[in-house]
Design an enzyme around this catalytic site. Structure first.
Site, mmCIF file in Angstrom:
data_model
loop_
_atom_site.group_PDB
_atom_site.id
_atom_site.type_symbol
_atom_site.label_atom_id
_atom_site.label_comp_id
_atom_site.label_asym_id
_atom_site.label_seq_id
_atom_site.Cartn_x
_atom_site.Cartn_y
_atom_site.Cartn_z
ATOM 1 N N LYS A 234 116.812 94.976 15.840
ATOM 2 C CA LYS A 234 117.104 95.686 17.092
ATOM 3 C C LYS A 234 118.578 96.043 17.151
ATOM 4 C CE LYS A 234 113.350 93.553 19.630
ATOM 5 N NZ LYS A 234 112.925 92.389 20.404
ATOM 6 N N GLN B 162 114.605 87.921 24.143
ATOM 7 C CA GLN B 162 113.563 87.823 23.124
ATOM 8 C C GLN B 162 112.578 86.701 23.469
ATOM 9 O OE1 GLN B 162 113.188 89.926 20.560
ATOM 10 N NE2 GLN B 162 111.455 88.859 19.681
ATOM 11 N N ASP C 239 112.395 96.154 28.420
ATOM 12 C CA ASP C 239 111.083 95.683 27.948
ATOM 13 C C ASP C 239 109.967 96.156 28.876
ATOM 14 O OD1 ASP C 239 110.926 94.207 25.551
ATOM 15 O OD2 ASP C 239 111.849 92.441 26.482
HETATM 16 N N1 GUN Z 1 108.760 89.179 21.211
HETATM 17 C C1 GUN Z 1 107.866 89.883 20.485
HETATM 18 N N2 GUN Z 1 107.812 91.159 20.928
HETATM 19 C C2 GUN Z 1 108.687 91.254 21.941
HETATM 20 C C3 GUN Z 1 109.096 92.328 22.804
HETATM 21 O O1 GUN Z 1 108.617 93.461 22.720
HETATM 22 N N3 GUN Z 1 110.038 92.014 23.714
HETATM 23 C C4 GUN Z 1 110.566 90.779 23.831
HETATM 24 N N4 GUN Z 1 111.480 90.579 24.767
HETATM 25 N N5 GUN Z 1 110.221 89.762 23.061
HETATM 26 C C5 GUN Z 1 109.286 90.008 22.120
#
Ligand code: GUN
Length: 295
Positions: A53, A97, A120
């Site tokens: 990311k 996350q 998100d």
């Molecule tokens: N963990 C796995 N996929 C995601 C996501 O799309 N967002 C977040 N915040 N954590 C994740």
């Protein structure tokens, strides 16, 4: 007949290029979108996601703020960081996350994020906006899946859509997006009776259950668009005979070879929905940056 493969890798690259171009245009006006990513603990898969990311954020020309906290971080300390990021004018998007360590309640943290920085799309305000057709931030994975569907079936009006999986992160928002496009939507889940029969109704079938190759070829309506959100690591049978072969391989929730013989279009795993998720995160960060400044 063999299904048209939907090239998520290429479509994601094109989306990232569009985001980068718009980011350059914003920079010329003195606006520099910023994304803060918070990782608590040392989960290896999460570390890889967070690294990707951050790298793609910088590649798109945006500012990346990484916050790595120890696994024993208290909920109060994490909430304090979220409050700081909410108040920080350089931060347009906040992503914490998941999963979080056991001592932290994920829902409390999600609800602490300012909805207009919630890239998100997990905050109940954004879920409500999606459900009521108001503009807001949409969860990245279903948003990306929808973009992939658009490349092969732009007019969805009146089609039967079946989503397998009812998570807040994928299944429910995916169903809302399909409903907004005038599909007749069914959300199937672990208690659904006659799941293969339900799936066979689908002109658009989205599998988001996390069970390797659960959806078989004979569950699929001929010509259907099949979107496979699953990313499952399974033992590689080739490794039994070939010591040089990888021990594991990635498969989706759909038995790909069988499905290819029946579907009209299908996303592969890897290289389908996966690459779209981070590309949509960048698109959401750009959207948040513009919305916060009334652009
Ligand atoms: N963990 C796995 N996929 C995601 C996501 O799309 N967002 C977040 N915040 N954590 C994740």
């Amino acid at each position: 007949m063999s299904a048209t493969p939907i090239d998520g890798k290429a479509i994601a690259a094109a989306l990232r290029a569009r985001v980068a171009e718009e980011t350059r245009a914003l920079a010329a006006r003195g606006v520099h979108p910023g994304l803060a990513v918070v990782l608590v603990g040392e989960d290896p898969a999460s570390r890889v996601y967070v690294r990707n990311k951050a790298a793609q954020t910088v590649e798109a020309g945006m500012r990346s703020f990484e916050h790595r906290l120890p696994a024993d971080t208290t909920q109060a300390d994490l909430l304090a960081l979220v409050a700081t990021l909410n108040a920080d004018d350089d931060v347009d998007g906040i992503l914490v996350q998941l999963p979080l360590p056991a001592q932290i309640d994920a829902q409390t943290v999600i609800e602490a994020i300012a909805p207009d920085k919630d890239v998100d799309g997990f905050h109940p305000v954004n879920a409500g906006r999606l459900a009521t057709g108001m503009p807001g931030l949409v969860p990245c994975t279903p948003l990306g899946a929808m973009m992939l569907i658009d490349t092969v079936r732009p007019d969805l009006s009146g089609l039967e859509a079946v989503v397998i999986g009812r998570s807040n992160i994928v299944g429910k928002p995916m169903a809302q997006l399909l409903l907004a496009r005038s599909c007749t939507v069914t959300i199937a889940h672990s208690r659904t009776r006659d799941l293969p029969d339900v799936c066979r109704r689908a002109d658009v079938l989205v599998a988001a259950v996390g069970r390797p190759e659960m959806v078989r070829g004979d569950w699929i309506k001929p010509g259907a668009v099949v979107i496979d959100v699953g990313i499952n690591r399974v033992p590689n049978p080739a490794a039994e005979h070939d010591p040089a072969a990888k021990k594991t391989r990635l498969v989706g929730d759909v038995a790909f070879a069988e499905a290819c013989a029946v579907a009209g279009a299908i996303t592969p795993v890897p290289g389908g929905v996966g690459p779209m998720t981070i590309a949509c995160l960048l698109a959401n960060t750009l959207q948040a940056a513009k919305a916060r400044r009334g652009i």
